[in-house]
Design an enzyme around this catalytic site. Structure first.
Site, PDB file in Angstrom:
ATOM      1  N   LYS A   1     -34.266  36.799  82.760  1.00  0.00           N
ATOM      2  CA  LYS A   1     -33.522  35.625  82.311  1.00  0.00           C
ATOM      3  C   LYS A   1     -33.387  35.682  80.799  1.00  0.00           C
ATOM      4  O   LYS A   1     -34.209  36.262  80.103  1.00  0.00           O
ATOM      5  CB  LYS A   1     -34.236  34.328  82.709  1.00  0.00           C
ATOM      6  N   GLY A   2     -32.346  35.059  80.312  1.00  0.00           N
ATOM      7  CA  GLY A   2     -32.138  34.997  78.873  1.00  0.00           C
ATOM      8  C   GLY A   2     -31.017  34.040  78.550  1.00  0.00           C
ATOM      9  O   GLY A   2     -30.472  33.371  79.428  1.00  0.00           O
ATOM     10  N   SER A   3     -30.668  33.975  77.270  1.00  0.00           N
ATOM     11  CA  SER A   3     -29.593  33.080  76.860  1.00  0.00           C
ATOM     12  C   SER A   3     -28.254  33.509  77.447  1.00  0.00           C
ATOM     13  O   SER A   3     -27.350  32.696  77.610  1.00  0.00           O
ATOM     14  CB  SER A   3     -29.505  33.059  75.332  1.00  0.00           C
ATOM     15  N   TYR A   4     -28.127  34.803  77.784  1.00  0.00           N
ATOM     16  CA  TYR A   4     -26.883  35.325  78.345  1.00  0.00           C
ATOM     17  C   TYR A   4     -26.687  34.890  79.785  1.00  0.00           C
ATOM     18  O   TYR A   4     -25.559  34.766  80.260  1.00  0.00           O
ATOM     19  CB  TYR A   4     -26.897  36.855  78.282  1.00  0.00           C
TER      20      TYR A   4
ATOM     21  N   ASP B   1     -28.896  49.301  68.121  1.00  0.00           N
ATOM     22  CA  ASP B   1     -29.926  48.351  68.562  1.00  0.00           C
ATOM     23  C   ASP B   1     -30.889  49.017  69.532  1.00  0.00           C
ATOM     24  O   ASP B   1     -31.268  48.442  70.551  1.00  0.00           O
ATOM     25  CB  ASP B   1     -29.276  47.134  69.213  1.00  0.00           C
TER      26      ASP B   1
ATOM     27  N   VAL C   1     -30.504  37.954  85.632  1.00  0.00           N
ATOM     28  CA  VAL C   1     -30.414  39.241  86.311  1.00  0.00           C
ATOM     29  C   VAL C   1     -31.230  39.157  87.587  1.00  0.00           C
ATOM     30  O   VAL C   1     -32.401  38.759  87.556  1.00  0.00           O
ATOM     31  CB  VAL C   1     -30.925  40.399  85.430  1.00  0.00           C
TER      32      VAL C   1
ATOM     33  N   LYS D   1     -26.161  41.323  87.075  1.00  0.00           N
ATOM     34  CA  LYS D   1     -26.291  40.530  85.859  1.00  0.00           C
ATOM     35  C   LYS D   1     -25.181  39.488  85.827  1.00  0.00           C
ATOM     36  O   LYS D   1     -24.001  39.826  85.778  1.00  0.00           O
ATOM     37  CB  LYS D   1     -26.210  41.436  84.627  1.00  0.00           C
TER      38      LYS D   1
ATOM     39  N   ILE E   1     -35.150  39.011  88.229  1.00  0.00           N
ATOM     40  CA  ILE E   1     -35.961  39.973  87.482  1.00  0.00           C
ATOM     41  C   ILE E   1     -35.788  39.825  85.981  1.00  0.00           C
ATOM     42  O   ILE E   1     -36.444  40.527  85.214  1.00  0.00           O
ATOM     43  CB  ILE E   1     -35.626  41.423  87.897  1.00  0.00           C
TER      44      ILE E   1
END
EC number: 2.7.11.24
Length: 700
Positions: A115-118, A233, A121, A136, A113
């Site tokens: 995705k990212g640089s981290y 943030d 999920v 995650k 559900i």
């Protein structure tokens, strides 16, 4: 008749598999003959040998799956094969997702559900609680110390800040080794989308939606700020949402805790906030002391975006951002400019042509006048003119909705919790701190760790082993049972999960005194499950004494992560004591806190043979468990009590969070089974908020 035919086809399939192949025409009478190898080629195509070998354990599952789908002779083989391929690929993806983490057995991955640089999920099903969760996976967290510190800060704050409007960490998986793990798996409650997607997908939100959204955000912010935490943030993508209008703040990686006697309350130099939602004082480091007003500004920008459906200040750079702000709010006063910290920004604002503020009723023509008055306060250029979250909740806009005296506040966070922020730490230091945070969700292992009795490595059955167990359970029940096997079919059989740990001290083993040995005993864990006496920690629910959780110190998980609610530590029949359960009839087992087995000191071949015979007799008759009197009691398994279906949280009855949860009906109404906008008895008519259609997006 249909059931008999289905069973007959299953047996034919199994017989065909055993013989190395089978014919489709013979089984269903509708397809040409095809061997098992050809079918496997249909499913996997030209995939590499490594991938085929990795998926080999699922081959029989595919065959049985196809058999079930093809009971109807008119079924389409290509469709069935494609569906089987997707299911097996999903299993393979789950194994790649979890790598060697043993808790993979507890969760069934559904889909990605986010995705990212981290990392990634995924949504998943908790097989213990049957609840949907979001897992995650953060990979290579120690590649950069700054990234590792951000992860540590986030999981620590989410443990300390427990509030219904803040996303909750339900569990953090225990790594296979505390000294060299690289990834962490954080289990969150599953939310359907985020506020960014809600705004983008809905152009028919009502005034009640707007009010309820802002109310939840300010309520969460009040709780956060009373803990002296600044989020820094806040933006729509960091606010998770459900179709029942429920919002939860997430992503505390850039948050900071302000302690009165530290420099953090004076000046922060690192990058904060996405530019569009950044307060003016953060655009040029304007003011010498940041306050919670930086988050209030962000909430104002988010609320304006909810009203209009588009960002309020989409600046391309800092100068453009300031221009957009002054276009709406007008040029700041000379008193405000004189307190600007950054000299360049002060000169730019002083040289700026005079701008008059734009009336908010003109900028937001269809909005509630009371909402616009509050928005104008939230977006004051000077931070001292902005209200606190608590003051904003008392605004007339929330009349009949907010009861500020009932909204919980957070206890101050201990300075020791964030001492790492003031030191320069190595990767190994941060790894150790993160491991200690993980242990907060594994209470017994945490206790062993603090007492110096923790081993560096933990052993689990692999996800593939669990997959095979599920298949075997289906096969034995002819497809009519559950895919999730019982933990143990007999009380005397060993549990599947083993955690290397030293024994619990005698004072915590009320029944262990009778088992003390006068002979030397081995400290090694039992490696042969057939050579041991069986004791079960599984006691019927009716015999267990309920335990009320004691109030805990700030920073400790409460509620759902309380470990031993189904038995007292002083109860001889509690889950932490070695109890023989052979007197009870066979039953489905639930995961308790501990089970015990005995490790004989020395055994010759004759003794081993006798032990095997005695063990088999015990398994068949379920009589009193066979035991070696001269042996040492050791912990066989440490399992998380939160997985038990009989587990109920028992937080402090006097806690402010509990009071708030019991009072949520005052603020919310149900419309078609979902949470709607809150109303009060003081309001003449009941205002309702409908469901919000949303779509899945990157979350957490």
């Amino acid at each position: 008749m249909a059931v008999k035919m289905r069973i007959g086809r299953r047996r034919a399939i199994q017989q065909g598999i055993a013989e190395g192949g089978f014919e489709w025409r013979r089984v269903w009478g509708c397809r040409e003959a095809d061997s098992r190898g050809a079918l496997w080629e249909l499913v996997w195509g030209e995939r590499s040998v490594r991938e085929r070998n990795a998926a080999g354990a699922a081959e029989e599952v595919i065959a049985l799956f196809i058999m079930d789908e093809m009971c109807d002779p008119a079924s389409n083989l290509e469709y069935v094969v494609e569906k089987a391929k997707c299911d097996v690929h999903r299993t393979s993806s789950a194994e790649e997702f979890f790598t060697e983490y043993g808790d993979a057995n507890r969760y069934r991955i559904q889909e990605v559900i986010g995705k990212g640089s981290y990392g990634v999920v995924c949504s998943a099903i908790d097989l213990h609680t049957r609840q949907k969760v979001a897992i995650k996976k953060v990979h290579n967290i120690f590649e950069h110390v700054s990234d590792a510190a951000r992860i540590l800060r986030e999981i620590k704050l989410l443990r300390l800040l427990r509030h219904p409007d803040i996303v909750e960490i339900k569990h953090i998986m225990l790594p296979p080794s505390r000294r060299d793990f690289k990834d962490i798996y954080v289990v969150f409650e599953l939310m359907e989308s985020d506020l960014h997607q809600v705004i983008k997908a809905n152009d028919d939100l009502t005034k009640e939606h707007y009010q309820f959204f802002l109310y939840q955000l300010l309520r969460a912010l009040k709780y956060i700020h009373t803990a002296s935490v600044y989020h820094r943030d806040l933006k729509p993508k960091n606010i998770l949402a459900n179709s029942n209008c429920k919002l939860k703040i997430c992503d505390f990686g850039l948050a900071r805790v302000a302690f009165n006697d530290t420099p953090t309350t004076v000046f922060w130099t690192d990058y904060v906030a996405t530019r569009w939602y950044r307060a003016p004082e953060l655009c040029g480091s304007f003011f010498s002391k940041y306050t919670p007003a930086i988050d209030i500004w962000s909430i104002g920008c988010i609320f304006a975006e909810v009203l209009t459906g588009k960002p309020l200040f989409p600046g391309k750079n800092v100068v453009h951002q300031l221009d957009l702000m002054t276009d709406l709010l007008g040029t700041p006063s000379m008193d405000t400019i004189s307190r600007v910290r950054n000299e360049k920004a002060r000169r730019y604002l002083s040289s700026m042509r005079k701008k008059d503020p734009v009336p908010f009723s003109q900028k937001f023509p269809n909005a509630d006048p009371l909402a616009l008055k509050l928005l104008q306060r939230l977006l004051a250029f000077d931070p001292k003119d902005r209200p606190t979250a608590e003051e904003a909740l008392t605004d007339p806009y929330f009349k009949g909705l907010s009861k500020i005296d009932r909204e919980p506040s957070c206890q101050p966070i201990r300075k020791l919790e964030f001492e790492f922020e003031q030191k320069k730490l190595s990767k190994e230091d941060i790894r150790e701190l993160i491991f200690q945070e993980i242990l907060e969700y594994h209470p017994q292992l945490q206790k062993n760790y603090r007492n110096g009795r923790e081993r560096a490595t933990f052993l689990y059955p692999s996800a593939v082993d669990q997959f095979k167990k599920q298949f075997s359970n289906l096969e034995e029940s002819n497809g009519s049972g559950s895919a999730i096997p019982m933990e143990r079919k007999h009380a005397s059989l060993p549990r599947s999960t083993t955690v290397h740990s030293t024994p619990i001290p005698p004072k915590e083993q009320p029944l262990a005194a009778s088992l003390k040995s006068s002979r030397p005993v081995s400290d090694e864990p039992c490696k042969n499950p057939w050579v041991m006496g069986g004791f079960s920690g599984n006691i019927p629910t009716s015999s267990q004494v309920s335990q009320v959780a004691k109030p805990v110190a700030p920073g400790r998980p409460v509620g759902s992560v309380f470990p031993y609610e189904t038995g007292s530590t002083n109860d001889p029949y509690g889950p932490r004591g070695p109890v023989m359960s052979s007197g009870y009839p066979p039953q489905q087992q639930i995961s308790q806190a501990y089970g015990y087995h005995q490790v004989p000191a020395r055994m010759n071949c004759v003794e081993q043979s006798q032990a095997m015979d005695a063990y088999k007799m015990h398994s068949q008759s379920q009589t009193q468990a066979y035991a070696y009197p001269n042996s040492k009691v050791t912990a066989d398994v440490a399992l998380d009590m939160r997985g038990s279906t009989f587990h109920h949280s028992a937080g402090s009855k006097n806690g402010s969070l509990d009071r708030m949860v019991t009072q949520t009906d005052i603020y919310t109404r149900s419309l078609n089974g979902i949470v709607a906008a809150a109303t009060s008895a003081g309001v003449g008519t009941n205002r309702k908020v409908g469901a919000v259609p949303i779509s899945t997006s990157r979350m957490y």
